[in-house]
Design a protein around this motif. Structure first.
Motif, PDB file in Angstrom:
ATOM      1  N   GLY A  49       0.819  -1.208   0.000  1.00  0.00           N
ATOM      2  CA  GLY A  49       0.000   0.000   0.000  1.00  0.00           C
ATOM      3  C   GLY A  49       0.850   1.254   0.000  1.00  0.00           C
ATOM      4  N   LYS A  50       1.907   1.259   0.781  1.00  0.00           N
ATOM      5  CA  LYS A  50       2.825   2.405   0.846  1.00  0.00           C
ATOM      6  C   LYS A  50       3.554   2.578  -0.480  1.00  0.00           C
ATOM      7  CE  LYS A  50       6.691   4.092   3.728  1.00  0.00           C
ATOM      8  NZ  LYS A  50       6.093   5.347   4.215  1.00  0.00           N
ATOM      9  N   TYR A  51       3.907   1.452  -1.112  1.00  0.00           N
ATOM     10  CA  TYR A  51       4.612   1.489  -2.401  1.00  0.00           C
ATOM     11  C   TYR A  51       3.709   2.081  -3.486  1.00  0.00           C
ATOM     12  CZ  TYR A  51       7.509  -0.124  -6.299  1.00  0.00           C
ATOM     13  OH  TYR A  51       8.290  -0.186  -7.430  1.00  0.00           O
ATOM     14  N   ILE A  52       2.432   1.712  -3.469  1.00  0.00           N
ATOM     15  CA  ILE A  52       1.485   2.245  -4.455  1.00  0.00           C
ATOM     16  C   ILE A  52       1.422   3.769  -4.368  1.00  0.00           C
ATOM     17  CG2 ILE A  52      -0.967   2.390  -5.075  1.00  0.00           C
ATOM     18  CD1 ILE A  52      -1.239  -0.548  -4.258  1.00  0.00           C
ATOM     19  N   VAL A  53       1.340   4.274  -3.134  1.00  0.00           N
ATOM     20  CA  VAL A  53       1.198   5.716  -2.917  1.00  0.00           C
ATOM     21  C   VAL A  53       2.478   6.470  -3.267  1.00  0.00           C
ATOM     22  CG1 VAL A  53       0.827   7.494  -1.168  1.00  0.00           C
ATOM     23  CG2 VAL A  53      -0.572   5.421  -1.158  1.00  0.00           C
ATOM     24  N   GLU A  54       3.626   5.936  -2.829  1.00  0.00           N
ATOM     25  CA  GLU A  54       4.875   6.682  -2.951  1.00  0.00           C
ATOM     26  C   GLU A  54       5.640   6.434  -4.247  1.00  0.00           C
ATOM     27  OE1 GLU A  54       7.360   6.267   0.465  1.00  0.00           O
ATOM     28  OE2 GLU A  54       5.787   6.857   1.880  1.00  0.00           O
ATOM     29  N   VAL A  55       5.412   5.285  -4.877  1.00  0.00           N
ATOM     30  CA  VAL A  55       6.211   4.938  -6.063  1.00  0.00           C
ATOM     31  C   VAL A  55       5.336   4.738  -7.301  1.00  0.00           C
ATOM     32  CG1 VAL A  55       7.889   3.331  -7.053  1.00  0.00           C
ATOM     33  CG2 VAL A  55       7.959   3.849  -4.596  1.00  0.00           C
ATOM     34  N   THR A  56       4.348   3.871  -7.193  1.00  0.00           N
ATOM     35  CA  THR A  56       3.552   3.501  -8.364  1.00  0.00           C
ATOM     36  C   THR A  56       2.834   4.683  -8.982  1.00  0.00           C
ATOM     37  OG1 THR A  56       3.222   1.261  -7.496  1.00  0.00           O
ATOM     38  CG2 THR A  56       1.693   2.009  -9.190  1.00  0.00           C
ATOM     39  N   ARG A  57       2.282   5.548  -8.157  1.00  0.00           N
ATOM     40  CA  ARG A  57       1.491   6.673  -8.682  1.00  0.00           C
ATOM     41  C   ARG A  57       2.318   7.652  -9.498  1.00  0.00           C
ATOM     42  NH1 ARG A  57      -2.710   8.112  -3.694  1.00  0.00           N
ATOM     43  NH2 ARG A  57      -3.869   6.134  -3.801  1.00  0.00           N
ATOM     44  N   GLY A  58       3.632   7.581  -9.397  1.00  0.00           N
ATOM     45  CA  GLY A  58       4.488   8.467 -10.174  1.00  0.00           C
ATOM     46  C   GLY A  58       4.906   7.888 -11.508  1.00  0.00           C
ATOM     47  N   LYS A  59       4.445   6.682 -11.827  1.00  0.00           N
ATOM     48  CA  LYS A  59       4.825   6.028 -13.078  1.00  0.00           C
ATOM     49  C   LYS A  59       3.861   6.403 -14.196  1.00  0.00           C
ATOM     50  CE  LYS A  59       7.216   2.177 -10.865  1.00  0.00           C
ATOM     51  NZ  LYS A  59       7.401   0.705 -10.790  1.00  0.00           N
ATOM     52  N   LYS A  60       4.246   6.072 -15.448  1.00  0.00           N
ATOM     53  CA  LYS A  60       3.462   6.469 -16.617  1.00  0.00           C
ATOM     54  C   LYS A  60       2.064   5.864 -16.603  1.00  0.00           C
ATOM     55  CE  LYS A  60       7.470   7.096 -19.642  1.00  0.00           C
ATOM     56  NZ  LYS A  60       8.188   6.583 -20.825  1.00  0.00           N
ATOM     57  N   TRP A  61       1.993   4.563 -16.301  1.00  0.00           N
ATOM     58  CA  TRP A  61       0.710   3.872 -16.277  1.00  0.00           C
ATOM     59  C   TRP A  61       0.539   3.202 -14.919  1.00  0.00           C
ATOM     60  CZ3 TRP A  61      -2.243   5.467 -20.020  1.00  0.00           C
ATOM     61  CH2 TRP A  61      -1.684   5.834 -21.246  1.00  0.00           C
ATOM     62  N   PRO A  62       0.179   3.965 -13.887  1.00  0.00           N
ATOM     63  CA  PRO A  62       0.111   3.418 -12.536  1.00  0.00           C
ATOM     64  C   PRO A  62      -0.976   2.368 -12.329  1.00  0.00           C
ATOM     65  CG  PRO A  62      -0.805   5.631 -12.591  1.00  0.00           C
ATOM     66  CD  PRO A  62      -0.185   5.388 -13.933  1.00  0.00           C
ATOM     67  N   GLU A  63      -2.024   2.394 -13.172  1.00  0.00           N
ATOM     68  CA  GLU A  63      -3.142   1.486 -12.963  1.00  0.00           C
ATOM     69  C   GLU A  63      -2.718   0.027 -13.038  1.00  0.00           C
ATOM     70  OE1 GLU A  63      -3.056   3.732 -15.385  1.00  0.00           O
ATOM     71  OE2 GLU A  63      -4.485   5.306 -14.845  1.00  0.00           O
ATOM     72  N   VAL A  64      -1.848  -0.295 -13.982  1.00  0.00           N
ATOM     73  CA  VAL A  64      -1.437  -1.683 -14.188  1.00  0.00           C
ATOM     74  C   VAL A  64      -0.709  -2.207 -12.963  1.00  0.00           C
ATOM     75  CG1 VAL A  64      -0.076  -3.245 -15.625  1.00  0.00           C
ATOM     76  CG2 VAL A  64      -1.296  -1.329 -16.681  1.00  0.00           C
ATOM     77  N   GLU A  65       0.299  -1.475 -12.509  1.00  0.00           N
ATOM     78  CA  GLU A  65       1.069  -1.938 -11.354  1.00  0.00           C
ATOM     79  C   GLU A  65       0.244  -1.866 -10.078  1.00  0.00           C
ATOM     80  OE1 GLU A  65       5.554  -1.453 -10.736  1.00  0.00           O
ATOM     81  OE2 GLU A  65       4.713   0.161  -9.521  1.00  0.00           O
ATOM     82  N   SER A  66      -0.621  -0.882  -9.969  1.00  0.00           N
ATOM     83  CA  SER A  66      -1.463  -0.759  -8.787  1.00  0.00           C
ATOM     84  C   SER A  66      -2.382  -1.967  -8.646  1.00  0.00           C
ATOM     85  CB  SER A  66      -2.299   0.521  -8.865  1.00  0.00           C
ATOM     86  OG  SER A  66      -3.130   0.649  -7.739  1.00  0.00           O
ATOM     87  N   ASN A  67      -2.983  -2.396  -9.740  1.00  0.00           N
ATOM     88  CA  ASN A  67      -3.855  -3.581  -9.708  1.00  0.00           C
ATOM     89  C   ASN A  67      -3.062  -4.845  -9.379  1.00  0.00           C
ATOM     90  OD1 ASN A  67      -6.146  -2.104 -10.310  1.00  0.00           O
ATOM     91  ND2 ASN A  67      -5.961  -2.405 -12.513  1.00  0.00           N
ATOM     92  N   ARG A  68      -1.821  -4.906  -9.887  1.00  0.00           N
ATOM     93  CA  ARG A  68      -0.969  -6.060  -9.590  1.00  0.00           C
ATOM     94  C   ARG A  68      -0.637  -6.103  -8.094  1.00  0.00           C
ATOM     95  NH1 ARG A  68       3.081  -5.160 -13.206  1.00  0.00           N
ATOM     96  NH2 ARG A  68       1.819  -6.179 -14.804  1.00  0.00           N
ATOM     97  N   ALA A  69      -0.353  -4.935  -7.525  1.00  0.00           N
ATOM     98  CA  ALA A  69      -0.043  -4.861  -6.097  1.00  0.00           C
ATOM     99  C   ALA A  69      -1.262  -5.232  -5.251  1.00  0.00           C
ATOM    100  CB  ALA A  69       0.431  -3.454  -5.745  1.00  0.00           C
ATOM    101  N   LYS A  70      -2.432  -4.807  -5.674  1.00  0.00           N
ATOM    102  CA  LYS A  70      -3.643  -5.121  -4.920  1.00  0.00           C
ATOM    103  C   LYS A  70      -3.958  -6.615  -4.957  1.00  0.00           C
ATOM    104  CE  LYS A  70      -5.637  -0.519  -5.468  1.00  0.00           C
ATOM    105  NZ  LYS A  70      -6.653   0.315  -6.156  1.00  0.00           N
ATOM    106  N   ARG A  71      -3.626  -7.272  -6.066  1.00  0.00           N
ATOM    107  CA  ARG A  71      -3.802  -8.732  -6.123  1.00  0.00           C
ATOM    108  C   ARG A  71      -2.872  -9.411  -5.122  1.00  0.00           C
ATOM    109  NH1 ARG A  71      -4.307  -7.882 -11.763  1.00  0.00           N
ATOM    110  NH2 ARG A  71      -2.108  -8.371 -12.105  1.00  0.00           N
ATOM    111  N   LEU A  72      -1.652  -8.911  -5.022  1.00  0.00           N
ATOM    112  CA  LEU A  72      -0.708  -9.471  -4.054  1.00  0.00           C
ATOM    113  C   LEU A  72      -1.174  -9.221  -2.623  1.00  0.00           C
ATOM    114  CD1 LEU A  72       2.624  -8.401  -5.790  1.00  0.00           C
ATOM    115  CD2 LEU A  72       1.937 -10.759  -5.320  1.00  0.00           C
TER     116      LEU A  72
END
Length: 336
Positions: free
Chosen positions: A70-93
């Protein structure tokens, strides 16, 4: 890791049991060896269940994988070009049972078991690889969250073996009279997605590149598509075919938006998968449009270096790896 050492002094003999877990450690002293071994067994069992946190830990070392993701999504993933893909992957984990364990308690055996579980569930090797990459990045990033000595267990687990690269293309109708795979697919897709598929074939653009195209980059007069940001970060331009120009002209503009298309790469992947499954088309995914476009350029008689300028492959070898020339189509001679 745990170890027991004997300590002899004036007061007698004692036994010190020391635990090293991730970047932290804790030791206990006992009067007998049996007590030291009992504490060792009990502590190992708790650590295996993710229920143990050494007293010498800082508060950060008690962070669970769920919280870290959750912390990674907020601090790292949201700054990427397409955050939705990695965010959904993190939520599955996060939904997996081992996400409840503390980062410091997760071992290579946990990661290995997760990998095998996903393989047994029939998940694609590349899907699992991307999940392991994300887990590894989370552990590495956690070193900046007051956990500098945290060990990354993912580095000890091999990625699943990837299949050989596909050279799949859209197949024509078996009879030669009816619609082929491409025609059937485009008829079943939403109109805007069907246009995206056909433009992707004409330009050999990747889905992420296609979704980022803005109207200011489409020069229909000179026949060029400019400011393409590739996966390597380079910005390039490519010439447009007459068919691509007509397809771009058919796209309706959305007032107030600079984008040509209003779909995400993840949406294209999901929609393509669902539609192909419904139509009974196996082995088709959006990246096949790039194979199709590359192969068509060779069939038109373009030289390797000319094709490479459009596809933007890093090497000629990569450019030639995927094309599958239709034996029924006569390759056009190169015009000097």
């Amino acid at each position: 890791l745990m170890s027991i050492r004997q300590i002899k002094n004036k007061s007698g003999t004692k036994y010190e049991s020391r635990l090293r877990l991730g970047g932290a450690s804790e030791s206990r002293t006992f009067a007998t060896l049996a007590e030291a071994k009992a504490w060792e067994l009990q502590t190992k069992a708790k650590a295996g269940r993710g229920e143990y946190s050494p007293k010498s830990d800082t508060q950060s070392y008690s962070m669970t994988l769920h919280a870290a993701l959750g912390k990674y999504i907020v601090e790292v993933t949201r700054g990427k070009k397409w955050p939705e893909v990695e965010s959904n992957r993190a939520k599955r984990l996060q939904r997996h049972s081992f996400a409840k364990k503390r980062l410091i308690s997760i071992t290579a055996e946990d990661i290995f078991s997760y990998k095998n579980e996903r393989l047994d569930a029939g998940k694609a090797a590349n899907t699992i690889r991307l999940e392991l990459v994300l887990l590894s990045q989370v552990f590495d990033t956690a070193a900046l969250w007051q956990m500098p000595k945290l060990i990354n267990p993912v580095t000890r687990v091999k990625n699943p073996k990837l299949p050989q690269p596909s050279n799949r293309r859209f197949e024509p109708s078996p009879s030669g009279n009816g619609p082929g795979e491409l025609e059937q697919l485009c008829a079943a897709l939403p109109a805007d997605v069907a246009i995206m598929v056909r433009i992707a074939i004409e330009t050999a653009l990747r889905r992420s590149e296609l979704c980022r195209v803005e109207w200011r980059d489409v020069d229909l007069n000179l026949g060029y598509l400019n400011n393409i940001v590739g996966k390597d970060g380079l910005i390039e331009s490519i010439p447009l075919t007459a068919a691509a120009i007509q397809l771009f002209k058919s796209v309706a503009r959305v007032e107030g938006s600079t984008l040509v298309f209003h779909r995400t790469p993840e949406y294209l992947t999901r929609r393509m998968y669902a539609t192909c499954k419904k139509l009974g088309m196996k082995g088709l995914h959006f990246h096949v449009t790039r194979h199709e476009g590359t192969s068509k350029m060779f069939e038109k008689g373009l030289r390797i270096e000319q094709v490479q300028l459009v596809t933007r492959h890093k090497t000629m070898a990569m450019c030639c790896r995927r094309p599958k020339i239709d034996p029924l189509i006569e390759v056009m001679p190169i015009q000097n």
